[in-house]
Design an enzyme around this catalytic site. Structure first.
Site, PDB file in Angstrom:
ATOM      1  N   ASP A  87       0.878  -1.554 -10.001  1.00  0.00           N
ATOM      2  CA  ASP A  87       0.054  -1.219  -8.835  1.00  0.00           C
ATOM      3  C   ASP A  87       0.944  -0.810  -7.672  1.00  0.00           C
ATOM      4  O   ASP A  87       2.136  -1.135  -7.644  1.00  0.00           O
ATOM      5  CB  ASP A  87      -0.845  -2.398  -8.420  1.00  0.00           C
ATOM      6  CG  ASP A  87      -0.073  -3.612  -7.925  1.00  0.00           C
ATOM      7  OD1 ASP A  87       0.965  -3.951  -8.531  1.00  0.00           O
ATOM      8  OD2 ASP A  87      -0.496  -4.234  -6.931  1.00  0.00           O
ATOM      9  N   GLU A 152       0.297  -7.084  -7.903  1.00  0.00           N
ATOM     10  CA  GLU A 152       1.408  -7.624  -7.124  1.00  0.00           C
ATOM     11  C   GLU A 152       1.237  -7.373  -5.637  1.00  0.00           C
ATOM     12  O   GLU A 152       1.481  -8.249  -4.813  1.00  0.00           O
ATOM     13  CB  GLU A 152       2.746  -7.036  -7.615  1.00  0.00           C
ATOM     14  CG  GLU A 152       3.967  -7.839  -7.175  1.00  0.00           C
ATOM     15  CD  GLU A 152       4.450  -7.540  -5.770  1.00  0.00           C
ATOM     16  OE1 GLU A 152       5.164  -8.368  -5.199  1.00  0.00           O
ATOM     17  OE2 GLU A 152       4.106  -6.472  -5.217  1.00  0.00           O
ATOM     18  N   HIS A 426       6.366   0.979   0.795  1.00  0.00           N
ATOM     19  CA  HIS A 426       5.177   0.664   1.606  1.00  0.00           C
ATOM     20  C   HIS A 426       4.953   1.657   2.752  1.00  0.00           C
ATOM     21  O   HIS A 426       4.067   1.444   3.576  1.00  0.00           O
ATOM     22  CB  HIS A 426       5.229  -0.762   2.203  1.00  0.00           C
ATOM     23  CG  HIS A 426       5.209  -1.845   1.178  1.00  0.00           C
ATOM     24  ND1 HIS A 426       4.828  -3.132   1.471  1.00  0.00           N
ATOM     25  CD2 HIS A 426       5.498  -1.856  -0.143  1.00  0.00           C
ATOM     26  CE1 HIS A 426       4.905  -3.885   0.381  1.00  0.00           C
ATOM     27  NE2 HIS A 426       5.317  -3.121  -0.617  1.00  0.00           N
TER      28      HIS A 426
HETATM   29  N1  BES Z   1       8.944  -5.270  -4.344  1.00  0.00           N
HETATM   30  C1  BES Z   1       8.444  -5.973  -3.232  1.00  0.00           C
HETATM   31  C2  BES Z   1       9.271  -7.185  -2.851  1.00  0.00           C
HETATM   32  C3  BES Z   1      10.658  -6.906  -2.345  1.00  0.00           C
HETATM   33  C4  BES Z   1      10.938  -5.800  -1.578  1.00  0.00           C
HETATM   34  C5  BES Z   1      11.661  -7.785  -2.642  1.00  0.00           C
HETATM   35  C6  BES Z   1      12.222  -5.554  -1.133  1.00  0.00           C
HETATM   36  C7  BES Z   1      12.924  -7.557  -2.182  1.00  0.00           C
HETATM   37  C8  BES Z   1      13.209  -6.439  -1.432  1.00  0.00           C
HETATM   38  C9  BES Z   1       6.999  -6.395  -3.494  1.00  0.00           C
HETATM   39  O1  BES Z   1       6.261  -5.375  -4.116  1.00  0.00           O
HETATM   40  C10 BES Z   1       6.337  -6.695  -2.180  1.00  0.00           C
HETATM   41  O2  BES Z   1       6.051  -5.765  -1.463  1.00  0.00           O
HETATM   42  N2  BES Z   1       6.113  -7.972  -1.847  1.00  0.00           N
HETATM   43  C11 BES Z   1       5.406  -8.344  -0.651  1.00  0.00           C
HETATM   44  C12 BES Z   1       4.767  -9.680  -0.819  1.00  0.00           C
HETATM   45  C13 BES Z   1       3.640  -9.737  -1.810  1.00  0.00           C
HETATM   46  C14 BES Z   1       3.184 -11.164  -1.991  1.00  0.00           C
HETATM   47  C15 BES Z   1       2.486  -8.852  -1.392  1.00  0.00           C
HETATM   48  C16 BES Z   1       6.353  -8.504   0.532  1.00  0.00           C
HETATM   49  O3  BES Z   1       7.531  -8.821   0.364  1.00  0.00           O
HETATM   50  O4  BES Z   1       5.870  -8.295   1.651  1.00  0.00           O
HETATM   51 MN    MN Z   2       7.276  -4.493  -5.664  1.00  0.00          MN
HETATM   52 MN    MN Z   3       5.622  -3.892  -2.592  1.00  0.00          MN
END
Ligand code: BES
Ligand code: MN
Ligand code: MN
Length: 454
Positions: A87, A152, A426
């Site tokens: 996703d 995710e 993002h």
């Molecule tokens: N891939 C990211 C997490 C990430 C980004 C880890 C950059 C390390 C470095 C993941 O898809 C993400 O965006 N995680 C969110 C949290 C999630 C619970 C929605 C975040 O980190 O904001």
């Molecule tokens: Mn991710």
């Molecule tokens: Mn992400």
């Protein structure tokens, strides 16, 4: 043909196939994209079969389907569980993309499109590495289980149910994840620490309805002003979070570790350039790397209310809203932090308003030693695949699932990241460097292959 030759010979095919994946707008947060989510799940399942995975299943969940497949034909060899997500985040604001978000385009050595770095490109790296191993050796040299989820970006709610229901089936010697970044271009990296994340939303209500700000202003509470004051009180001038108890459980990071993190080949100049703000600001007493990786934060993510349209409207709004989050570090407990945050906010608010406080999601921080021999194999494979020295890093982003897996299965979690910090995950113009995508396929294939020898 050996493994590397096989991969090198298929660069164009791999890239074209990834573009196909990226054209599916599998945005998990929007119901209008539900058919695309399902299409992406089927796409992953097909590619798993092409890579020689068996018992490939698309499991429906309360929200979005989860794709699972396995190949267990290497008796006596290690078993790895790979995790990723198909996703993606919404592409809006669309007008800020140079080329459309779901029409992947190569420009200047980068592939642009939503999901290129987070996380479709990185999932594809593993799919193609497995396929290359399967095709060149006739069978996989190790046992592999693959789990790719579709929730995710919206909190992975169904994932844990699936893990609990399939606990025995998912047993492995290591968890492998590619959903993180490299420290910088030319610096392949393994991440051994992530921050946790609590996400909150509040609604402040003053008057029962919007009021004329001339007729009523001066004698009634303005929820927007009160919300702005509240938020402003949560930091001090040294950018420390002023919530009693917030830092109580923060693990001290050893001098040696801080020294290692601060000596990484990381350039403050590049970071400043990526941020692009006139100046930086962060918690006093810590380096930028420390502020990002080993310190907790409070961030306001959105604030709204009152009149936001064209021209003027003299109004005292009835309600004000904010979304905010706390990034957490070991050993902060998300539930405990949520209580501290709520208690402090309620204490600061005047009696003239009501407050509805919601915790939208919580996720634990993670940091683990990298002493298990598998980490040396991973470093070695990255160095071979990229022809560059590889390093161990921590990161500020969150993947709460990694902590859950680590706590439950007590296995090493190897986070091989192939994104870059300035690749706009993002955000508009998300991209992945082609050198890291291709280098990733080689490294991962070499890594999996190396696990077959002691
Ligand atoms: N891939 C990211 C997490 C990430 C980004 C880890 C950059 C390390 C470095 C993941 O898809 C993400 O965006 N995680 C969110 C949290 C999630 C619970 C929605 C975040 O980190 O904001
Ligand atoms: Mn991710
Ligand atoms: Mn992400």
């Amino acid at each position: 043909m050996n493994l590397i030759e096989y991969i090198e010979a298929r660069r164009e095919d791999h890239l074209n196939e990834l573009k196909e994946f990226l054209r599916i707008p599998s945005v998990s947060t929007k119901s209008e994209n539900k058919p695309d989510i399902e299409k992406a799940a089927r796409w992953v399942a097909d590619k798993l079969r092409a890579a020689g995975m068996e018992k490939v299943e698309i499991t429906p969940t309360k929200m979005h389907p989860l794709v699972y497949g396995e190949s267990l034909h290497a008796p006596g060899k290690p078993t790895v569980l790979f995790y990723g997500h198909y996703d993606v985040q919404p592409a809006e604001p669309l007008e800020l993309w140079t080329s459309p978000a779901f029409e992947p385009t190569v420009r200047g050595g980068n592939l642009f499109g939503r999901g290129t770095a987070d996380d479709k490109g990185q999932v594809h790296i593993h799919l193609k590495a497995l396929e290359a191993l399967q095709k060149t050796a006739g069978k996989l040299p190790i046992n592999v289980k693959v789990m790719v989820e579709g929730e995710e970006e919206v909190g992975s709610e169904s994932l844990w149910d699936f893990v609990v229901q399939n606990r025995d089936r998912l047993k492995a010697d290591a968890l492998i994840v590619s959903d993180t970044s490299m420290l910088a271009r030319g610096v392949p990296s393994i991440t051994y620490g992530l921050r946790g994340l609590n996400y909150y939303e509040i609604e402040i209500t003053g008057p029962v309805q919007d009021l004329h700000s001339g007729v009523f202003g001066g004698a009634v509470p303005n929820p927007l002003t009160i919300l702005a004051e509240l938020i402003a009180k949560l930091h001090d001038k040294n950018f420390r979070v002023v919530i009693p108890g917030f830092y109580n459980d923060v693990a001290t990071v050893s001098r040696a570790e801080r020294k290692a993190l601060n000596s990484l080949p990381w350039k403050e100049k590049d970071f400043r350039k990526t941020v692009g703000a006139p100046a930086l600001c962060g918690e006093k007493g810590f380096t930028i790397i420390e502020q990002l990786w080993i310190r907790p934060t409070f961030e306001l993510n959105g604030i709204w209310g009152g009149y936001m349209d064209e021209g003027a409207k003299t109004v005292i709004p009835s309600k004000a809203h904010a979304k905010f989050s706390t990034r957490l570090v070991p050993n902060q407990d998300p539930a405990k932090i949520a209580k501290l945050v709520e208690r402090h906010i309620r204490k600061l608010l005047p009696k003239s308003v009501k407050c509805d406080f919601k915790v939208l999601s919580t996720g634990k921080p993670w940091a683990a030693p990298y002493t298990h021999p598998i980490f040396q194999k991973a470093i070695h494979a990255l160095e071979h695949g990229f022809g560059k020295k590889a390093v161990f890093i921590r990161e500020g982003g969150s993947i709460p699932f990694v902590t859950q897996m680590h706590d439950t299965f007590k296995v090493p979690c190897v986070l091989l990241g192939f994104g870059l910090p300035d690749e706009n995950a993002h955000a508009p113009d998300e991209h992945i460097a082609l050198e890291n995508y291709f280098g990733g396929i080689k490294s991962v294939a070499l890594f999996y292959e190396s696990l077959a020898t002691p």
